[in-house]
Write an enzyme that holds these catalytic residues in place. Sequence first.
Site, mmCIF file in Angstrom:
data_model
loop_
_atom_site.group_PDB
_atom_site.id
_atom_site.type_symbol
_atom_site.label_atom_id
_atom_site.label_comp_id
_atom_site.label_asym_id
_atom_site.label_seq_id
_atom_site.Cartn_x
_atom_site.Cartn_y
_atom_site.Cartn_z
ATOM 1 N N HIS B 127 0.844 -1.202 0.000
ATOM 2 C CA HIS B 127 0.000 0.000 0.000
ATOM 3 C C HIS B 127 0.877 1.249 0.000
ATOM 4 C CE1 HIS B 127 -3.248 -2.743 1.240
ATOM 5 N NE2 HIS B 127 -4.066 -1.819 0.754
ATOM 6 N N LYS B 131 -0.390 4.893 4.457
ATOM 7 C CA LYS B 131 -1.215 3.947 5.219
ATOM 8 C C LYS B 131 -0.537 3.670 6.553
ATOM 9 C CE LYS B 131 -3.578 -0.500 4.804
ATOM 10 N NZ LYS B 131 -4.930 0.053 4.975
#
Lengths: 215, 215, 215, 215
Positions: B127, B131
Amino acid sequence: MKFGIVGYKGRMGNEVKLLFEEKGHEFVWGYDKDGEYFSQTPELIIDFSLPEVLEKTIEFVKNFKVPLIIGTTGLSEEQLQSLKLLSQEIPIVQSYNFSIGIQLFLKVVDLLKEYIDGWDIEIVEAHHRFKKDKPSGTAKMIKECLEKEVPISSLRLGNVPGDHILYLANLGEVLTISHRALSRRAFADGVYKSANFILNKENGFYIFEDVMFEN
Amino acid sequence: MKFGIVGYKGRMGNEVKLLFEEKGHEFVWGYDKDGEYFSQTPELIIDFSLPEVLEKTIEFVKNFKVPLIIGTTGLSEEQLQSLKLLSQEIPIVQSYNFSIGIQLFLKVVDLLKEYIDGWDIEIVEAHHRFKKDKPSGTAKMIKECLEKEVPISSLRLGNVPGDHILYLANLGEVLTISHRALSRRAFADGVYKSANFILNKENGFYIFEDVMFEN
Amino acid sequence: MKFGIVGYKGRMGNEVKLLFEEKGHEFVWGYDKDGEYFSQTPELIIDFSLPEVLEKTIEFVKNFKVPLIIGTTGLSEEQLQSLKLLSQEIPIVQSYNFSIGIQLFLKVVDLLKEYIDGWDIEIVEAHHRFKKDKPSGTAKMIKECLEKEVPISSLRLGNVPGDHILYLANLGEVLTISHRALSRRAFADGVYKSANFILNKENGFYIFEDVMFEN
Amino acid sequence: MKFGIVGYKGRMGNEVKLLFEEKGHEFVWGYDKDGEYFSQTPELIIDFSLPEVLEKTIEFVKNFKVPLIIGTTGLSEEQLQSLKLLSQEIPIVQSYNFSIGIQLFLKVVDLLKEYIDGWDIEIVEAHHRFKKDKPSGTAKMIKECLEKEVPISSLRLGNVPGDHILYLANLGEVLTISHRALSRRAFADGVYKSANFILNKENGFYIFEDVMFEN
């Protein structure tokens, strides 16, 4: 278990022998082009040899009255028929591809295909430079399973044993299923699974999909 | 269909609006922090807003007497209860993840898990660098679905919207399932699927898995 | 720095504006189809518009006497010539592809190509279903850089912004270089790099490769 | 060429022997734990055996007065010193990793590292379940080459011979370098390259990087 192999000196036969021995089983009988090896009566026979040997294999199996697992490729329609006839007397597993992973792959495709209307689909397969057919038989199996016209891209790369990738994409995401064969070991594992399946089965003609997914 | 959106100016609400319009449907009602937009009575309402707006949403839905699709995250247990109560009067689809591909991924895992005894399993998720939680919630869902202790490796890479990879390996092969989100569009597609599902449903509380796999 | 943009309301112009502002720079001048925006004199001008606007851009740049970065695609040979002429008066960076990653990719290919005699080479590119040309221009650039006949497989998948993969294989191993664009942001980063490059440069015509690799 | 091998019955020695023969060269001398094989004087000697055999190898090489390529792992500091001393009399190539692809990988990393300030970097390596060390030595080499703190994720998967992936990401794109070993063949190819390099070299101590990149 005590097992026998037709073609035990061949590349695949030898791989099967090694795996079964590693699992603690005993190689007690074998047949290859230079003759028969016998130490005890086997509980089942595995054949990875050539179509022209099939008659001999059938003879052995009938004598021993034991189950047969056969992965010999290129059998004729008549030969398959004679195996089906034989399966009235003994249980048989026959397949051209004993890879567990590819069976699972096809099972996954079968699951997914009803949810991907309107998605883009692409198949990519990569194999060693010596492979002559394009696309691979397995790629064609994946396509058939999808029941759609799907482009297949074939890469020929060095000595790659066999990769298959299925891409499924809608406008927001890409879902990918891929399989990579590392060696003949993949197939030997499937034969071992078949051996455990067939030992207590009733007479009949089974395919590798039955081994994987039937109860 | 004529649809309404709570939070229609938000990033996800706007994405849903655009997709539905692209499919030929009509935005007839909306609610956002600066008030209500009304041109006609909607046939269903979609809510991608904030937990504190839920009470208002329930009020609207009761007035219009139309189905609700709600993707607002961070609802409290009480709020989920009040939605369940409401579902005795109207049909509701509630989910924290409307990605079709992730639902299919989980379905595939559910299929595969009974065939991979003794295989090695690894999950990798990638990600964007912003994040904060590790591993991702989706990676945890995949692990839970496997019902096993599985290592999860988390990569944090630039602006990647979200990749999830599941590796399954025996000694001869590697089977890989992977999912790559491209944008919020992935979720809007799932909302659209839910809209088609809910329009003629009986009252009740449905989740996105029902939309995908129930008849 | 204080920057100006021709085409500041377009998708790429807007992306550039956002990135520069995020980095703490000030948008002081803009031109778009509905007219001019002026708050201060810019220190450089960026043009992501259309070929038919070029004449106007040249006029602005001459008036302001500031460097130009131009990423407008589809310029004619005459237009490129007039830019080269202009570069005797101001420094210019011109490119059809401001992706830093693709420049690095090509640099890597250039390094590798002398060590892969006898290797198998395959290029795979994946783009959204709306892309009409096959193969992609970037895939062709990679092939040209290799100075060899190399097969290119083109996948068309949903909304994929752009993937490029180069496989290099000898009989024992596979080396892979791949690039995945996530969004227009990739190009805005390259424009920003170009802005820092051009500010103190002498007059002259530069390409993005100069920005990346020259001192 | 006429070549000799110390450890010619071992897995790596045998792989080298097969490759050289395939290329039309002649195996004329060998040494293994059960003694010496001699048909002619070799033009160079390759050693893939054990540290305790090194003394014997040095003796042979001095007698024959021919170049040495040595890939034996686990040599002590003293043993490396005695090889360096020996290299005043004959040319020697010494390396613990003769993979051409990994050398190219490192070369690529060395090229890229000056352009990736502020990028996110992740290394992933996957190896068979029997590998005990984590992370792999090659992953550590890649990290050292980057001269940065970089997270390394280690996957242990079935029988995977060895994958290494380097991810480089800025906010708009991801650039990936990956290497996949298929078998020992990868290393035999590097030995062959070293053989062609060493035959007309002056005395001296060379490493595999010299073979790959020096003129």
